[in-house]
Design an enzyme around this catalytic site. Structure first.
Site, PDB file in Angstrom:
ATOM      1  N   LEU A 185     -21.866 -29.083   0.064  1.00 31.51           N
ATOM      2  CA  LEU A 185     -22.377 -29.610   0.295  1.00 31.51           C
ATOM      3  C   LEU A 185     -23.370 -30.171   0.694  1.00 31.51           C
ATOM      4  O   LEU A 185     -24.162 -29.554   0.333  1.00 31.51           O
ATOM      5  CB  LEU A 185     -22.112 -28.329   1.839  1.00 31.51           C
ATOM      6  CG  LEU A 185     -21.003 -27.696   2.086  1.00 31.51           C
ATOM      7  CD1 LEU A 185     -19.595 -27.476   1.295  1.00 31.51           C
ATOM      8  CD2 LEU A 185     -21.273 -27.232   3.671  1.00 31.51           C
ATOM      9  N   ILE A 186     -23.109 -31.059   0.126  1.00 35.30           N
ATOM     10  CA  ILE A 186     -24.586 -32.173  -0.276  1.00 35.30           C
ATOM     11  C   ILE A 186     -25.125 -32.803   1.438  1.00 35.30           C
ATOM     12  O   ILE A 186     -23.902 -33.386   1.635  1.00 35.30           O
ATOM     13  CB  ILE A 186     -24.309 -33.513  -1.342  1.00 35.30           C
ATOM     14  CG1 ILE A 186     -25.709 -33.926  -1.662  1.00 35.30           C
ATOM     15  CG2 ILE A 186     -22.938 -34.480  -0.922  1.00 35.30           C
ATOM     16  CD1 ILE A 186     -25.806 -34.479  -3.420  1.00 35.30           C
ATOM     17  N   LYS A 267     -23.311 -24.682  10.766  1.00 37.14           N
ATOM     18  CA  LYS A 267     -23.370 -24.948  10.113  1.00 37.14           C
ATOM     19  C   LYS A 267     -22.057 -23.885   9.924  1.00 37.14           C
ATOM     20  O   LYS A 267     -21.208 -24.077   9.145  1.00 37.14           O
ATOM     21  CB  LYS A 267     -24.314 -23.752  10.061  1.00 37.14           C
ATOM     22  CG  LYS A 267     -25.790 -24.138   9.437  1.00 37.14           C
ATOM     23  CD  LYS A 267     -25.929 -25.063   7.973  1.00 37.14           C
ATOM     24  CE  LYS A 267     -26.620 -26.314   7.465  1.00 37.14           C
ATOM     25  NZ  LYS A 267     -27.543 -26.215   7.751  1.00 37.14           N
ATOM     26  N   GLY A 289     -27.522 -25.708  -0.078  1.00 37.23           N
ATOM     27  CA  GLY A 289     -28.438 -24.930  -1.527  1.00 37.23           C
ATOM     28  C   GLY A 289     -29.566 -24.774  -0.055  1.00 37.23           C
ATOM     29  O   GLY A 289     -31.049 -24.176  -0.101  1.00 37.23           O
ATOM     30  N   GLN A 298     -31.359 -20.240   8.007  1.00 38.23           N
ATOM     31  CA  GLN A 298     -30.999 -19.419   7.095  1.00 38.23           C
ATOM     32  C   GLN A 298     -32.272 -18.663   6.433  1.00 38.23           C
ATOM     33  O   GLN A 298     -32.301 -18.103   5.697  1.00 38.23           O
ATOM     34  CB  GLN A 298     -31.889 -20.762   6.156  1.00 38.23           C
ATOM     35  CG  GLN A 298     -31.045 -21.774   5.657  1.00 38.23           C
ATOM     36  CD  GLN A 298     -31.252 -22.401   4.719  1.00 38.23           C
ATOM     37  OE1 GLN A 298     -32.421 -22.875   3.876  1.00 38.23           O
ATOM     38  NE2 GLN A 298     -31.218 -23.643   5.032  1.00 38.23           N
ATOM     39  N   CYS A 458     -39.295 -51.610  -6.305  1.00 39.66           N
ATOM     40  CA  CYS A 458     -39.137 -50.387  -6.719  1.00 39.66           C
ATOM     41  C   CYS A 458     -38.721 -50.691  -8.472  1.00 39.66           C
ATOM     42  O   CYS A 458     -37.931 -50.990  -8.609  1.00 39.66           O
ATOM     43  CB  CYS A 458     -38.795 -49.405  -6.314  1.00 39.66           C
ATOM     44  SG  CYS A 458     -36.704 -48.885  -6.731  1.00 39.66           S
TER      45      CYS A 458
HETATM   46  N1  LIG Z   1     -25.280 -33.420   7.196  1.00 38.90           N
HETATM   47  C1  LIG Z   1     -24.238 -32.620   6.095  1.00 38.90           C
HETATM   48  N2  LIG Z   1     -23.514 -32.446   4.906  1.00 38.90           N
HETATM   49  C2  LIG Z   1     -23.326 -31.555   3.858  1.00 38.90           C
HETATM   50  N3  LIG Z   1     -23.904 -30.812   4.012  1.00 38.90           N
HETATM   51  C3  LIG Z   1     -25.059 -30.288   4.858  1.00 38.90           C
HETATM   52  C4  LIG Z   1     -25.019 -31.358   5.348  1.00 38.90           C
HETATM   53  N4  LIG Z   1     -26.541 -30.651   6.233  1.00 38.90           N
HETATM   54  C5  LIG Z   1     -26.457 -29.371   5.605  1.00 38.90           C
HETATM   55  N5  LIG Z   1     -25.673 -29.326   4.420  1.00 38.90           N
HETATM   56  C6  LIG Z   1     -25.354 -28.147   3.121  1.00 38.90           C
HETATM   57  O1  LIG Z   1     -26.144 -26.661   4.323  1.00 38.90           O
HETATM   58  C7  LIG Z   1     -27.701 -26.780   2.971  1.00 38.90           C
HETATM   59  C8  LIG Z   1     -29.109 -25.881   4.236  1.00 38.90           C
HETATM   60  O2  LIG Z   1     -29.168 -27.361   4.620  1.00 38.90           O
HETATM   61  P1  LIG Z   1     -30.377 -26.938   5.829  1.00 38.90           P
HETATM   62  O3  LIG Z   1     -30.443 -28.725   6.379  1.00 38.90           O
HETATM   63  O4  LIG Z   1     -30.540 -25.725   6.705  1.00 38.90           O
HETATM   64  O5  LIG Z   1     -31.496 -27.016   4.874  1.00 38.90           O
HETATM   65  P2  LIG Z   1     -32.777 -28.722   3.906  1.00 38.90           P
HETATM   66  O6  LIG Z   1     -32.804 -27.451   3.210  1.00 38.90           O
HETATM   67  O7  LIG Z   1     -32.428 -29.440   4.872  1.00 38.90           O
HETATM   68  O8  LIG Z   1     -31.174 -28.693   2.506  1.00 38.90           O
HETATM   69  P3  LIG Z   1     -31.206 -30.233   1.924  1.00 38.90           P
HETATM   70  O9  LIG Z   1     -32.189 -29.965   1.750  1.00 38.90           O
HETATM   71  O10 LIG Z   1     -30.256 -29.442   0.839  1.00 38.90           O
HETATM   72  O11 LIG Z   1     -31.067 -31.224   2.450  1.00 38.90           O
HETATM   73  C9  LIG Z   1     -28.015 -28.107   2.375  1.00 38.90           C
HETATM   74  O12 LIG Z   1     -28.915 -27.355   1.426  1.00 38.90           O
HETATM   75  C10 LIG Z   1     -26.342 -28.411   2.263  1.00 38.90           C
HETATM   76  O13 LIG Z   1     -25.749 -27.631   1.204  1.00 38.90           O
END
Ligand SMILES: Nc1ncnc2c1ncn2[C@@H]1O[C@H](COP(=O)(O)OP(=O)(O)OP(=O)(O)O)[C@@H](O)[C@H]1O
Length: 485
Positions: A185-186, A267, A289, A298, A458
């Site tokens: 999940l990115i 989530k 992540g 979290q 850049c």
């Molecule tokens: N829009 C999105 N699409 C896909 N995955 C998501 C999305 N938002 C969050 N995630 C998943 O949930 C995790 C936690 O997200 P959250 O926004 O709570 O924390 P974050 O610390 O901002 O994460 P990141 O640094 O990866 O953006 C992310 O690392 C990612 O794996």
């Protein structure tokens, strides 16, 4: 040109059949990646190592091969070697002296030998003979066995001598596709990029799933990170990028869910959707992540409530990592630049997010949620081969003009960070350059003289394209991207 590939040590302690399978996969991966830049590359499997050979000895080709090999999972280290046949001990000395003798001035040195096969001499005898000869016949600061200025590495295999001219560190980890596929999940931030990388390094083919919470620029940014990770570390295998239009789900949450629970429910909706996408793709695990305590959704309690939404395994490689370590790692793997320019799309912002969501309360809230909305977005998820991103994002950013010439009333805006700016000053003759780092653009671009057109610059052209898109979205049209010819 030849390279000796040293295997990741965890491969070498596997049973014979597992090791054979992994080395064969690594052999295929190396061939696949290197032949894209050099058709003459061959890869030989010698059980304890792989031998890469190329007929193209040009320095440019060498640099390309070194760069690719240093980013491939499964390789612990690789040696650049010159291979020559030898007749006897003195011949080994002479061939070594021809290469290393002239380089010894003002240096301490030692000779280290690894040997395989039947010979009339031991490895230590070679070290003494060659080291003694070099010491006698060439000016140097003498032999030093510990911490010399120069260590001369020789490998002897039957009747062949390999003079090691450079040793490069590899990525480590297992060869790609020796472990099962995962769906990462990115979101484009620091964490999910690093989490994806860690799974690539461990040998999994990583597919990407992105939930679009709003904004074309965000999607382009995330696609570029995913494409970068794939092309740099895992291009031996095809992977998919899935984009799920999640705005309707966010809308439904904003309308139906209690303010404090919105983050956790968002989530859970993502996990529901991702599990279904993964199932369709035949992938058994999701990767995120997330890291304990980093944000309100979290906490251990909330993560446990999130986990209960699906039977699919959710893997969180960063669960106990410190944020600074994650940022450092993002810098090391090259995703930091993308993450820094990525806007924060929180989707739902609770005034007072709960850190201790109660499961029953979450279920009661979700009972109000119209799940047809979720079904619809899952159905309309767009799955593409990641290689399409290169063309697609190129087309999307085409509306931002790219130029390599400066017209009247145009100014170059160097948006690199102050460090980069200092390391590699950019002041082309006859051109006006203003330095405004990318992280100040959103607040300070409006203060610049708006009668002029700004050409964003850049190093790689990635950040400038993204920033140009953001500024355009904010209503600034006096923007172009500057690329050097
Ligand atoms: N829009 C999105 N699409 C896909 N995955 C998501 C999305 N938002 C969050 N995630 C998943 O949930 C995790 C936690 O997200 P959250 O926004 O709570 O924390 P974050 O610390 O901002 O994460 P990141 O640094 O990866 O953006 C992310 O690392 C990612 O794996």
């Amino acid at each position: 040109m030849k390279f000796i590939i040293k295997l990741f040590p965890e491969i070498t302690i596997k049973s014979k059949s597992v090791r054979q399978r992994m080395v064969k996969i690594l052999q295929g991966n190396i061939r696949n990646v290197l032949q894209k830049v050099d058709e003459t590359v061959t890869v030989r499997n010698d059980w304890d190592k792989l031998m890469v050979s190329s007929k193209n000895d040009s320095p440019e080709n060498r640099d390309k091969l070194v760069e690719r090999l240093s980013c491939m999972p499964g390789i612990q280290a690789f040696l650049e070697v010159t291979q020559v046949p030898f007749t006897d001990l003195h011949d080994i000395y002479e061939q070594t002296a021809a290469v290393y003798g002239p380089t010894l001035a003002n240096k301490t040195f030692c000779v280290r030998v690894k040997r395989k096969g039947k010979h009339e001499f031991t490895s230590i005898e070679i070290e003494r003979y060659v080291g003694g000869g070099l010491n006698q016949n060439f000016p140097s600061n003498g032999v030093r066995l510990s911490h010399p200025d120069l260590q001369i590495n020789l490998q002897i295999e039957n009747e062949l001598l390999y003079l090691v001219t450079a040793i490069h560190k590899g990525l480590g980890g297992y060869p790609l596709s020796t472990q099962e596929d995962v769906l990462s999940l990115i979101s484009g931030g620091f964490d999910s990029g690093v989490a994806s990388y860690l799974f690539i390094k461990r040998g999994s083919r990583v597919h990407y799933c992105f939930f679009n919470l709003g904004g074309a620029a965000h999607e382009i940014g995330v696609k570029q990170v995913a494409y970068y990770l794939w092309s740099k570390y895992s291009q031996s295998h095809k992977v998919k990028f899935v984009s799920v239009p999640f705005e309707p789900v966010v809308g439904e949450i904003l309308e139906k869910i209690d303010n404090g629970l919105m983050g956790v429910v968002l989530k859970r909706m993502m996990m529901r959707a991702a599990s279904r996408v993964a199932e369709r793709m035949g992938v058994e695990a999701l990767v995120t992540g997330e890291s304990v305590g980093q944000v309100s959704s979290q906490t251990v309690t909330n993560l446990s409530v999130i986990d209960r939404v699906t039977d699919t395994l959710i893997l969180r490689p960063l669960i106990v990592s410190d944020k600074q370590d994650i940022i450092d790692q993002a810098r090391a793997i090259g995703t930091q630049e993308f993450a820094e320019t990525m806007p924060e799309y929180c989707g739902v912002i609770s005034n007072k997010p709960t850190v201790k969501a109660r499961y029953e309360e979450v279920l009661a809230n979700e009972a109000k949620f119209n799940f047809d909305v979720l079904e619809n977005v899952i159905t309309s998820a767009k799955v593409i081969d990641i290689r399409e991103i290169a063309n697609e994002t190129e087309a999307q950013v085409q509306e931002v003009e790219t130029t390599s010439a400066l017209a009247e009333n145009e100014v170059i805006l160097d948006i690199r960070s102050p460090d980069e700016h200092e390391d590699k000053p950019f002041n082309p003759e006859g051109m006006t350059v203003i330095h405004l780092p990318f992280y100040k653009l959103s607040t300070q671009f409006g203060d610049l003289d708006q009668s002029k057109t700004y050409l964003l610059y850049c190093e790689r052209g990635v950040m400038s394209k993204l920033q140009a898109l953001y500024l355009k979205e904010q209503g600034f049209n006096n923007i172009k991207v500057y690329r050097q010819n």
